[in-house]
Design a protein around this motif. Sequence first.
Motif: not given
Length: 274
Positions: A128-132, A137-148, A215-217, A221-225
């Motif tokens: 995902y880094g090579n594809m920029s 947040k959309l990338t993170l949503l997509f990853m959670y979708l794939g893992f969940g 993912v969130l740099l 974009h930081k979440t609470l954790p």
Amino acid sequence: MTNRAFLPSLKKILLYVLLFVFLTPFLLIIMNSFKSTQQFVENPLSLPTGFQLNNYVSAFDNMNFLDGFLNSLLITVGSVVLILFFSSMTGYLFVRFKWRINSIFFYAMLASLALPFQVLMIPLVMLYGNMSLLDSKLTLLFMYLGFGVPFGVFTFHGFIKGIPFELEESAFIEGSSRMRTFFQIVLPLLRPVFVTLIVLDVLWIWNDYLLPSLVLLSPEHKTLPLSTYNFFSSYSVDYAPLMAGLIMTIIPVLIMYLLLQKQIIKGITEGALK
């Protein structure tokens, strides 16, 4: 008779002991959130001498709490909705359509559950880094979708198999389409599974640190954790505000459980009876 009367009392005592053991870490965090960092370092097990409410004010400011809360809320709600939507429809597809390709996909999803995230972590970030596509947040949503989705499909698949197909056949005879039958007849029967998955997925995504940290740099974009890491410096940790920040991070999940506890218990009970 004496033994019969003694056993229930012994069970209650053991339950209270286990309850205390499980609550002890949470109680320690609450206690230490009202101390100064020096008091925490000297004796983390001691009771606070006073209530240091400024720890919560400091945590609120240093964590940028409102932005972190909104980010966590958006990511958690969006991910859970997507996981439930796609998992329920995919599970229904695998059960009702006896295609050979469906069996291959289903067992592939089951196999993915045995694959640790740490195995995929570095290749995933590099790809995902090579594809920029990182720092989104959309990338993170997509990853959670794939893992969940695999676990969701597995759960819905088992429950839908127990629903009599005759219910759907009667709807088809009345002229109902496949999509309408799913949403109006099958979906309401899946409420126990929805409730169970909502609880599990909310706890997983809300408290997750590793995947968002990769993912969130950007700070905005930081979440609470991720925001709790602001209390760590190169040579020290500001423990007292950190404890307060952890309490503030946990509170939204506790409020959600208190508001939905009747539905959660009812859903889990209905699922057990099924």
